[in-house]
Design a protein around this motif. Sequence first.
Motif, PDB file in Angstrom:
ATOM      1  N   ARG A 148      43.377  51.384  52.370  1.00 60.66           N
ATOM      2  CA  ARG A 148      44.187  50.236  51.924  1.00 60.66           C
ATOM      3  C   ARG A 148      43.328  49.273  51.112  1.00 60.66           C
ATOM      4  NH1 ARG A 148      44.273  46.158  56.432  1.00 60.66           N
ATOM      5  NH2 ARG A 148      42.503  46.751  57.701  1.00 60.66           N
ATOM      6  N   PHE A 149      44.007  48.362  50.409  1.00 59.20           N
ATOM      7  CA  PHE A 149      43.289  47.424  49.551  1.00 59.20           C
ATOM      8  C   PHE A 149      44.093  46.145  49.360  1.00 59.20           C
ATOM      9  CE2 PHE A 149      46.275  49.078  46.561  1.00 59.20           C
ATOM     10  CZ  PHE A 149      46.420  48.109  45.584  1.00 59.20           C
ATOM     11  N   GLY A 150      43.395  45.123  48.902  1.00 56.24           N
ATOM     12  CA  GLY A 150      44.021  43.875  48.484  1.00 56.24           C
ATOM     13  C   GLY A 150      43.317  43.375  47.240  1.00 56.24           C
ATOM     14  N   LEU A 151      44.068  43.007  46.249  1.00 54.77           N
ATOM     15  CA  LEU A 151      43.509  42.505  44.987  1.00 54.77           C
ATOM     16  C   LEU A 151      44.139  41.165  44.671  1.00 54.77           C
ATOM     17  CD1 LEU A 151      41.841  43.006  42.335  1.00 54.77           C
ATOM     18  CD2 LEU A 151      43.947  43.969  41.378  1.00 54.77           C
ATOM     19  N   ALA A 152      43.320  40.209  44.232  1.00 54.98           N
ATOM     20  CA  ALA A 152      43.835  38.888  43.867  1.00 54.98           C
ATOM     21  C   ALA A 152      42.929  38.267  42.811  1.00 54.98           C
ATOM     22  CB  ALA A 152      43.900  37.986  45.095  1.00 54.98           C
ATOM     23  N   TYR A 153      43.485  37.264  42.136  1.00 53.45           N
ATOM     24  CA  TYR A 153      42.696  36.502  41.173  1.00 53.45           C
ATOM     25  C   TYR A 153      43.072  35.033  41.285  1.00 53.45           C
ATOM     26  CZ  TYR A 153      46.849  35.983  38.274  1.00 53.45           C
ATOM     27  OH  TYR A 153      48.097  35.664  37.829  1.00 53.45           O
ATOM     28  N   VAL A 154      42.168  34.187  40.804  1.00 51.21           N
ATOM     29  CA  VAL A 154      42.429  32.760  40.645  1.00 51.21           C
ATOM     30  C   VAL A 154      41.867  32.371  39.288  1.00 51.21           C
ATOM     31  CG1 VAL A 154      41.938  30.423  41.495  1.00 51.21           C
ATOM     32  CG2 VAL A 154      42.409  32.264  43.117  1.00 51.21           C
ATOM     33  N   ARG A 155      42.676  31.631  38.541  1.00 51.59           N
ATOM     34  CA  ARG A 155      42.236  31.177  37.217  1.00 51.59           C
ATOM     35  C   ARG A 155      41.224  30.046  37.347  1.00 51.59           C
ATOM     36  NH1 ARG A 155      45.627  33.159  33.189  1.00 51.59           N
ATOM     37  NH2 ARG A 155      47.606  33.952  33.962  1.00 51.59           N
ATOM     38  N   ASP A 156      40.306  30.009  36.413  1.00 52.79           N
ATOM     39  CA  ASP A 156      39.316  28.938  36.354  1.00 52.79           C
ATOM     40  C   ASP A 156      40.036  27.629  36.047  1.00 52.79           C
ATOM     41  OD1 ASP A 156      37.367  27.092  35.008  1.00 52.79           O
ATOM     42  OD2 ASP A 156      35.992  28.731  35.438  1.00 52.79           O
ATOM     43  N   GLY A 157      39.693  26.559  36.735  1.00 52.27           N
ATOM     44  CA  GLY A 157      40.331  25.258  36.529  1.00 52.27           C
ATOM     45  C   GLY A 157      40.005  24.616  35.192  1.00 52.27           C
ATOM     46  N   ARG A 158      38.936  25.061  34.532  1.00 46.09           N
ATOM     47  CA  ARG A 158      38.549  24.489  33.242  1.00 46.09           C
ATOM     48  C   ARG A 158      39.049  25.304  32.070  1.00 46.09           C
ATOM     49  NH1 ARG A 158      33.409  24.469  36.564  1.00 46.09           N
ATOM     50  NH2 ARG A 158      34.073  26.596  36.433  1.00 46.09           N
ATOM     51  N   ASP A 159      39.251  26.600  32.291  1.00 42.96           N
ATOM     52  CA  ASP A 159      39.671  27.507  31.222  1.00 42.96           C
ATOM     53  C   ASP A 159      40.615  28.535  31.837  1.00 42.96           C
ATOM     54  OD1 ASP A 159      39.976  29.419  29.238  1.00 42.96           O
ATOM     55  OD2 ASP A 159      37.842  29.607  28.806  1.00 42.96           O
ATOM     56  N   SER A 160      41.899  28.357  31.630  1.00 39.68           N
ATOM     57  CA  SER A 160      42.884  29.207  32.297  1.00 39.68           C
ATOM     58  C   SER A 160      42.849  30.660  31.828  1.00 39.68           C
ATOM     59  CB  SER A 160      44.293  28.634  32.118  1.00 39.68           C
ATOM     60  OG  SER A 160      44.651  28.647  30.753  1.00 39.68           O
ATOM     61  N   ALA A 161      42.124  30.947  30.750  1.00 38.25           N
ATOM     62  CA  ALA A 161      41.996  32.334  30.305  1.00 38.25           C
ATOM     63  C   ALA A 161      40.992  33.103  31.167  1.00 38.25           C
ATOM     64  CB  ALA A 161      41.576  32.386  28.841  1.00 38.25           C
ATOM     65  N   VAL A 162      40.130  32.384  31.870  1.00 35.26           N
ATOM     66  CA  VAL A 162      39.128  33.015  32.730  1.00 35.26           C
ATOM     67  C   VAL A 162      39.716  33.192  34.126  1.00 35.26           C
ATOM     68  CG1 VAL A 162      36.858  32.746  33.823  1.00 35.26           C
ATOM     69  CG2 VAL A 162      37.189  32.057  31.442  1.00 35.26           C
ATOM     70  N   ARG A 163      39.582  34.405  34.640  1.00 34.41           N
ATOM     71  CA  ARG A 163      40.050  34.699  36.000  1.00 34.41           C
ATOM     72  C   ARG A 163      38.872  35.175  36.852  1.00 34.41           C
ATOM     73  NH1 ARG A 163      45.674  38.143  35.346  1.00 34.41           N
ATOM     74  NH2 ARG A 163      46.722  36.672  33.976  1.00 34.41           N
ATOM     75  N   TYR A 164      38.915  34.782  38.104  1.00 32.57           N
ATOM     76  CA  TYR A 164      37.980  35.284  39.107  1.00 32.57           C
ATOM     77  C   TYR A 164      38.754  36.277  39.956  1.00 32.57           C
ATOM     78  CZ  TYR A 164      34.700  31.718  37.721  1.00 32.57           C
ATOM     79  OH  TYR A 164      33.832  30.953  36.983  1.00 32.57           O
ATOM     80  N   TRP A 165      38.264  37.512  40.001  1.00 34.47           N
ATOM     81  CA  TRP A 165      38.951  38.601  40.675  1.00 34.47           C
ATOM     82  C   TRP A 165      38.200  39.020  41.935  1.00 34.47           C
ATOM     83  CZ3 TRP A 165      43.444  40.769  38.726  1.00 34.47           C
ATOM     84  CH2 TRP A 165      43.769  40.491  37.394  1.00 34.47           C
ATOM     85  N   SER A 166      38.935  39.439  42.940  1.00 29.19           N
ATOM     86  CA  SER A 166      38.350  40.017  44.141  1.00 29.19           C
ATOM     87  C   SER A 166      39.225  41.188  44.601  1.00 29.19           C
ATOM     88  CB  SER A 166      38.233  38.962  45.244  1.00 29.19           C
ATOM     89  OG  SER A 166      37.736  39.547  46.437  1.00 29.19           O
ATOM     90  N   LEU A 167      38.578  42.289  44.862  1.00 26.71           N
ATOM     91  CA  LEU A 167      39.228  43.479  45.409  1.00 26.71           C
ATOM     92  C   LEU A 167      38.576  43.758  46.757  1.00 26.71           C
ATOM     93  CD1 LEU A 167      40.947  46.151  45.169  1.00 26.71           C
ATOM     94  CD2 LEU A 167      38.930  47.167  44.092  1.00 26.71           C
ATOM     95  N   VAL A 168      39.369  43.756  47.809  1.00 25.05           N
ATOM     96  CA  VAL A 168      38.858  44.060  49.147  1.00 25.05           C
ATOM     97  C   VAL A 168      39.454  45.397  49.572  1.00 25.05           C
ATOM     98  CG1 VAL A 168      38.686  43.312  51.553  1.00 25.05           C
ATOM     99  CG2 VAL A 168      38.614  41.603  49.721  1.00 25.05           C
ATOM    100  N   LEU A 169      38.596  46.316  49.946  1.00 25.44           N
ATOM    101  CA  LEU A 169      38.986  47.657  50.353  1.00 25.44           C
ATOM    102  C   LEU A 169      38.698  47.818  51.843  1.00 25.44           C
ATOM    103  CD1 LEU A 169      37.021  48.909  47.366  1.00 25.44           C
ATOM    104  CD2 LEU A 169      39.437  49.461  47.566  1.00 25.44           C
ATOM    105  N   GLY A 170      39.577  48.506  52.561  1.00 19.06           N
ATOM    106  CA  GLY A 170      39.358  48.696  53.992  1.00 19.06           C
ATOM    107  C   GLY A 170      40.041  49.932  54.536  1.00 19.06           C
ATOM    108  N   LYS A 171      39.776  50.186  55.823  1.00 25.00           N
ATOM    109  CA  LYS A 171      40.369  51.323  56.521  1.00 25.00           C
ATOM    110  C   LYS A 171      41.752  50.985  57.025  1.00 25.00           C
ATOM    111  CE  LYS A 171      37.702  53.731  59.405  1.00 25.00           C
ATOM    112  NZ  LYS A 171      36.634  54.156  60.288  1.00 25.00           N
TER     113      LYS A 171
END
Length: 171
Positions: A148-171
């Motif tokens: 299983r997995f979970g993927l999410a992003y949050v946009r940078d507060g100074r530049d909305s074109a920049v995203r911070y991504w995180s993918l968490v993988l698990g059993k």
Amino acid sequence: MTIAKIENHPIPNPNRRMLLKGVGLAALVGLAACGTVSLPAGEGAGASSSATSTLAGIRATAGLGPLAPDAQLEKAALQQAGYMAGRGRMSHTTGWGKDFASRVKDNGIGGAAAENIAEGRFDLEKLFDIWVHSPGHRRNMLDPRFTRFGLAYVRDGRDSAVRYWSLVLGK
């Protein structure tokens, strides 16, 4: 000599002096805070459902089955993406000393787990292209222990074109 000169120089009104000191102090505090206060992060979202077929395709190339999107893992990914966006930098460790293992545990996630992170001006397709061509990130996505997995992003507060991504993988 000094008495005459002192008497000839007007002494500022004590209220005005206090006001000027207060304004000066406020300005210094404001300038000092600029270096330590992070700007608020922009909007964020879970993106697991959008990535299901992409991840399935990547895993199929290695003869592995697809991963199921998981709300618990997506929540953990969104927390990390939000932390990174708020700080304006990528990191697997939060500012309050939480490493990946402790964050996973705090989110009630047991067993083997891994995390991929990224920052940039790119969409989901480019994100996975980058991770597929990075040996460590690819290894995480192709780990046969994960189901299983979970993927999410949050946009940078100074530049909305920049995203911070995180993918968490698990059993």
